[in-house]
Design a protein around this motif. Structure first.
Motif, PDB file in Angstrom:
ATOM      1  N   HIS A 160       0.141   3.977   6.643  1.00  0.00           N
ATOM      2  CA  HIS A 160       0.871   2.819   6.136  1.00  0.00           C
ATOM      3  C   HIS A 160       2.327   3.171   5.880  1.00  0.00           C
ATOM      4  O   HIS A 160       2.610   4.128   5.168  1.00  0.00           O
ATOM      5  N   PRO A 161       3.259   2.412   6.426  1.00  0.00           N
ATOM      6  CA  PRO A 161       4.679   2.639   6.128  1.00  0.00           C
ATOM      7  C   PRO A 161       4.984   2.377   4.660  1.00  0.00           C
ATOM      8  O   PRO A 161       4.368   1.520   4.021  1.00  0.00           O
ATOM      9  N   ASN A 162       5.952   3.103   4.123  1.00  0.00           N
ATOM     10  CA  ASN A 162       6.429   2.855   2.768  1.00  0.00           C
ATOM     11  C   ASN A 162       7.467   1.734   2.801  1.00  0.00           C
ATOM     12  O   ASN A 162       7.655   1.068   3.826  1.00  0.00           O
ATOM     13  N   ALA A 163       8.162   1.520   1.674  1.00  0.00           N
ATOM     14  CA  ALA A 163       9.130   0.423   1.605  1.00  0.00           C
ATOM     15  C   ALA A 163      10.210   0.552   2.669  1.00  0.00           C
ATOM     16  O   ALA A 163      10.599  -0.441   3.305  1.00  0.00           O
ATOM     17  N   ALA A 164      10.697   1.772   2.886  1.00  0.00           N
ATOM     18  CA  ALA A 164      11.725   1.972   3.914  1.00  0.00           C
ATOM     19  C   ALA A 164      11.165   1.697   5.305  1.00  0.00           C
ATOM     20  O   ALA A 164      11.849   1.120   6.168  1.00  0.00           O
ATOM     21  N   GLY A 165       9.921   2.093   5.536  1.00  0.00           N
ATOM     22  CA  GLY A 165       9.302   1.822   6.826  1.00  0.00           C
ATOM     23  C   GLY A 165       9.062   0.350   7.058  1.00  0.00           C
ATOM     24  O   GLY A 165       9.247  -0.163   8.174  1.00  0.00           O
ATOM     25  N   ALA A 223      10.329   9.863   6.543  1.00  0.00           N
ATOM     26  CA  ALA A 223      11.024   8.998   5.585  1.00  0.00           C
ATOM     27  C   ALA A 223      10.391   7.611   5.493  1.00  0.00           C
ATOM     28  O   ALA A 223      10.680   6.862   4.562  1.00  0.00           O
ATOM     29  N   TYR A 224       9.524   7.272   6.448  1.00  0.00           N
ATOM     30  CA  TYR A 224       8.865   5.972   6.465  1.00  0.00           C
ATOM     31  C   TYR A 224       7.384   6.059   6.090  1.00  0.00           C
ATOM     32  O   TYR A 224       6.677   5.046   6.122  1.00  0.00           O
ATOM     33  N   LEU A 276       0.814  -1.213   0.000  1.00  0.00           N
ATOM     34  CA  LEU A 276       0.000   0.000   0.000  1.00  0.00           C
ATOM     35  C   LEU A 276       0.844   1.258   0.000  1.00  0.00           C
ATOM     36  O   LEU A 276       0.346   2.345   0.290  1.00  0.00           O
ATOM     37  N   ASP A 277       2.121   1.129  -0.347  1.00  0.00           N
ATOM     38  CA  ASP A 277       3.003   2.293  -0.299  1.00  0.00           C
ATOM     39  C   ASP A 277       3.134   2.990  -1.637  1.00  0.00           C
ATOM     40  O   ASP A 277       3.902   3.931  -1.781  1.00  0.00           O
ATOM     41  N   GLY A 278       2.375   2.513  -2.623  1.00  0.00           N
ATOM     42  CA  GLY A 278       2.362   3.182  -3.913  1.00  0.00           C
ATOM     43  C   GLY A 278       3.478   2.780  -4.861  1.00  0.00           C
ATOM     44  O   GLY A 278       3.536   3.272  -5.979  1.00  0.00           O
ATOM     45  N   ASP A 279       4.367   1.863  -4.445  1.00  0.00           N
ATOM     46  CA  ASP A 279       5.461   1.497  -5.345  1.00  0.00           C
ATOM     47  C   ASP A 279       5.082   0.382  -6.305  1.00  0.00           C
ATOM     48  O   ASP A 279       5.827   0.058  -7.221  1.00  0.00           O
ATOM     49  N   GLY A 280       3.904  -0.213  -6.059  1.00  0.00           N
ATOM     50  CA  GLY A 280       3.424  -1.244  -6.970  1.00  0.00           C
ATOM     51  C   GLY A 280       4.179  -2.554  -6.895  1.00  0.00           C
ATOM     52  O   GLY A 280       3.920  -3.479  -7.651  1.00  0.00           O
ATOM     53  N   GLY A 281       5.113  -2.666  -5.976  1.00  0.00           N
ATOM     54  CA  GLY A 281       5.938  -3.867  -5.924  1.00  0.00           C
ATOM     55  C   GLY A 281       5.436  -4.949  -5.010  1.00  0.00           C
ATOM     56  O   GLY A 281       6.062  -5.992  -4.888  1.00  0.00           O
ATOM     57  N   GLY A 282       4.303  -4.734  -4.365  1.00  0.00           N
ATOM     58  CA  GLY A 282       3.795  -5.742  -3.462  1.00  0.00           C
ATOM     59  C   GLY A 282       4.670  -5.925  -2.245  1.00  0.00           C
ATOM     60  O   GLY A 282       4.761  -7.006  -1.687  1.00  0.00           O
ATOM     61  N   ALA A 314      10.880  -2.014   5.807  1.00  0.00           N
ATOM     62  CA  ALA A 314      12.203  -2.574   6.100  1.00  0.00           C
ATOM     63  C   ALA A 314      12.568  -2.340   7.561  1.00  0.00           C
ATOM     64  O   ALA A 314      13.158  -3.213   8.213  1.00  0.00           O
ATOM     65  N   ALA A 315      12.220  -1.153   8.090  1.00  0.00           N
ATOM     66  CA  ALA A 315      12.487  -0.865   9.496  1.00  0.00           C
ATOM     67  C   ALA A 315      11.677  -1.786  10.402  1.00  0.00           C
ATOM     68  O   ALA A 315      12.168  -2.234  11.450  1.00  0.00           O
ATOM     69  N   MET A 316      10.455  -2.092  10.007  1.00  0.00           N
ATOM     70  CA  MET A 316       9.644  -3.034  10.787  1.00  0.00           C
ATOM     71  C   MET A 316      10.278  -4.411  10.799  1.00  0.00           C
ATOM     72  O   MET A 316      10.376  -5.059  11.851  1.00  0.00           O
ATOM     73  N   ALA A 317      10.705  -4.881   9.630  1.00  0.00           N
ATOM     74  CA  ALA A 317      11.364  -6.189   9.570  1.00  0.00           C
ATOM     75  C   ALA A 317      12.615  -6.202  10.427  1.00  0.00           C
ATOM     76  O   ALA A 317      12.915  -7.187  11.107  1.00  0.00           O
ATOM     77  N   GLY A 318      13.351  -5.094  10.407  1.00  0.00           N
ATOM     78  CA  GLY A 318      14.570  -5.010  11.198  1.00  0.00           C
ATOM     79  C   GLY A 318      14.343  -4.995  12.692  1.00  0.00           C
ATOM     80  O   GLY A 318      15.278  -5.230  13.462  1.00  0.00           O
ATOM     81  N   ALA A 319      13.112  -4.717  13.118  1.00  0.00           N
ATOM     82  CA  ALA A 319      12.796  -4.703  14.546  1.00  0.00           C
ATOM     83  C   ALA A 319      12.577  -6.096  15.117  1.00  0.00           C
ATOM     84  O   ALA A 319      12.506  -6.272  16.336  1.00  0.00           O
ATOM     85  N   VAL A 320      12.458  -7.095  14.253  1.00  0.00           N
ATOM     86  CA  VAL A 320      12.204  -8.471  14.695  1.00  0.00           C
ATOM     87  C   VAL A 320      13.533  -9.148  15.027  1.00  0.00           C
ATOM     88  O   VAL A 320      14.482  -9.084  14.250  1.00  0.00           O
ATOM     89  N   ASP A 321      13.581  -9.797  16.168  1.00  0.00           N
ATOM     90  CA  ASP A 321      14.779 -10.534  16.591  1.00  0.00           C
ATOM     91  C   ASP A 321      14.872 -11.815  15.758  1.00  0.00           C
ATOM     92  O   ASP A 321      14.111 -12.755  15.958  1.00  0.00           O
ATOM     93  N   LEU A 322      15.807 -11.849  14.814  1.00  0.00           N
ATOM     94  CA  LEU A 322      15.915 -12.991  13.908  1.00  0.00           C
ATOM     95  C   LEU A 322      16.255 -14.276  14.654  1.00  0.00           C
ATOM     96  O   LEU A 322      15.769 -15.369  14.308  1.00  0.00           O
ATOM     97  N   GLN A 323      17.071 -14.166  15.673  1.00  0.00           N
ATOM     98  CA  GLN A 323      17.458 -15.352  16.413  1.00  0.00           C
ATOM     99  C   GLN A 323      16.260 -15.969  17.119  1.00  0.00           C
ATOM    100  O   GLN A 323      16.178 -17.200  17.260  1.00  0.00           O
TER     101      GLN A 323
END
Length: 440
Positions: free
Chosen positions: A420-425, A412-413, A237-243, A427-436
């Motif tokens: 709704h966050p854009n692509a950069a936002g 910027a997000y 929903l960020d308007g970039d059309g990339g899903g 990415a920031a959400m994904a980065g907030a998740v503890d991968l381990q």
């Protein structure tokens, strides 16, 4: 095809929808399993979810739960092929495909189906094409309210590649069970074209129908994480059309940064629905109602990330607005939202899942914001941050807010609607998740 534009109640995302309605038919259900029934694990080797989408009732695509108007001449399309592309999140040497008639009121007859690697724009690689079978048969009929899996086939799958599932419907069938996952696309063509490298006279369809899951056969340790939420999870929903979506970015992060130990692979399934609410239906079933099928019913699921409540809270800003119907009984209190989230946590725990609970991102400056909705969001987020009965709290709020104006998204997000966050936002959400945490 008649196209109708509509807006989800309380969500600022516009979506062009169409209807492929075909006449009803009678058939006997075959090879179907109850909606949401998990696959039985096999010791050492088992099916795991690699891609999934949350289905919803086509009739719920409009804000008031009624189907968009369709001209009488557009109601029947017998002999139709649908071709849907999707991206698996982990690989394997075998796969199977799930077809869903969860919201159908009549049996769904799939006359033939195939899977292949996509080469772009609905085209496929002929060398990779394989037919799908169902208990050894080329087709199947799925009872209303049920899902069914194809037989497993030898098919090498790579994470992130494009797969294409083609389905032929010889008889006319009402379009009922659909999904709107933005990273996918569906085309239609007349006749049986499941084996065609390129669909003849293909037309893009604005919804994805009937195909809701792909499993891979795992002879190794794989964690399967289900991202459960609304449009902020569904993405696109960020308007970039990339899903783009935060689960998609999370899957990429996990692939690029393998962790220590045996369980290095993590599948990420996105079951977000735009406009979805935790407590009440409307844009799809409520989160409480669909959690069992959309999360607990996924094959090999081990973790869930819950990010729900934005629409429950934000819709209350439209009370009294023209054209908006928000019954007083659907205005939530903090305690009701907390109890709803606690119910999801309890259900996941009872099934042995690890739970990551996400804070609700800011929406200052959007149509959702007023002092009342902000107070609700603040109360729920304080409760989430204090949880000791979950495996982790993912502070999405802190990840995307503006430090100078913490009630709003960082510019910027921001996709532009302040909700709704854009692509950069994302990415920031994904980065907030503890991968381990997801690998354990």
């Amino acid at each position: 095809m008649t196209l109708v534009s509509y807006r989800f109640a309380g969500i600022g995302a516009r979506l062009a929808t169409g209807m492929l309605c075909l006449a009803l038919f009678a058939a006997v259900a075959h090879a179907a399993t109850p909606s949401g029934a998990p696959a039985a694990p096999i010791a050492g080797e088992h099916w795991v979810g690699s891609w999934a989408a949350a289905p919803l009732d086509f009739r719920q695509l409009s804000p008031l739960g009624t189907p968009p108007p369709v001209a009488p001449e557009d109601r029947a399309f017998p002999g139709l092929t649908l071709r849907q592309q999707l991206q698996p999140s982990v690989g394997g040497s075998r796969l199977r495909v799930r077809f869903s008639n969860r919201f159908g009121t009549a049996p769904l007859a799939v006359s033939a189906a195939s899977v292949a690697r996509g080469t772009g724009g609905g085209a496929i690689s002929p060398a990779s094409l394989q037919p799908l079978r169902f208990d050894g048969r080329p087709g199947l009929t799925i009872a209303p309210g049920s899902d069914a899996w194809s037989d497993g086939i030898d098919f090498a799958v790579e994470a992130g590649q494009t797969l294409v599932v083609s389905s032929y419907f010889e008889r006319s069938t009402p379009l009922s069970t659909v999904h709107l996952q933005p990273s996918n696309a569906t085309w239609r063509s007349n006749g049986n074209a499941v084996s065609a490298p390129r669909l003849p006279d293909a037309q893009r369809v604005p919804v994805n129908a009937f195909v809701t899951g792909v499993d891979v056969w795992a002879a190794r340790a794989i964690r399967t994480v289900v991202a459960f939420g609304d449009s902020i999870t569904a993405g696109g929903l960020d308007g970039d059309g990339g899903g783009n979506s935060y689960p998609q970015q999370l899957a990429t992060l996990l692939r690029k940064s393998p962790g220590p130990g045996a369980a290095r692979e993590v599948a990420v399934l996105n079951v977000g629905i735009g406009g979805n609410r935790l407590l009440y239906g409307g844009a799809g079933q409520s989160g409480l109602a669909r959690f069992g099928a959309d999360v607990l019913g996924q094959s090999g699921v081990t973790h869930v990330i819950v990010l729900m409540g934005t629409n429950d809270i934000g819709r209350t800003a439209f009370i009294g607005a023209p054209g908006q119907v928000v019954p007083a009984s659907e205005i939530p209190t903090p305690e009701q939202l907390q109890a709803g989230l606690q119910q999801l946590v309890r259900q996941a725990r009872e099934k042995g899942l690890k739970v990551l609970l996400g804070t609700i991102p800011p929406f200052g400056g959007s149509s959702y914001w007023n002092e009342h909705t902000e107070a609700l969001r603040g109360a729920v987020n304080r409760w989430i941050r204090g949880r000791q009965d979950v495996d982790a709290v993912v502070d999405f709020d802190a990840a995307v807010r503006n430090p100078a104006q913490p009630l709003a998204l960082l510019p910027a997000y921001d996709s532009g609607d302040h909700l709704h966050p854009n692509a950069a936002g994302l990415a920031a959400m994904a980065g907030a998740v503890d991968l381990q945490e997801l690998r354990e």
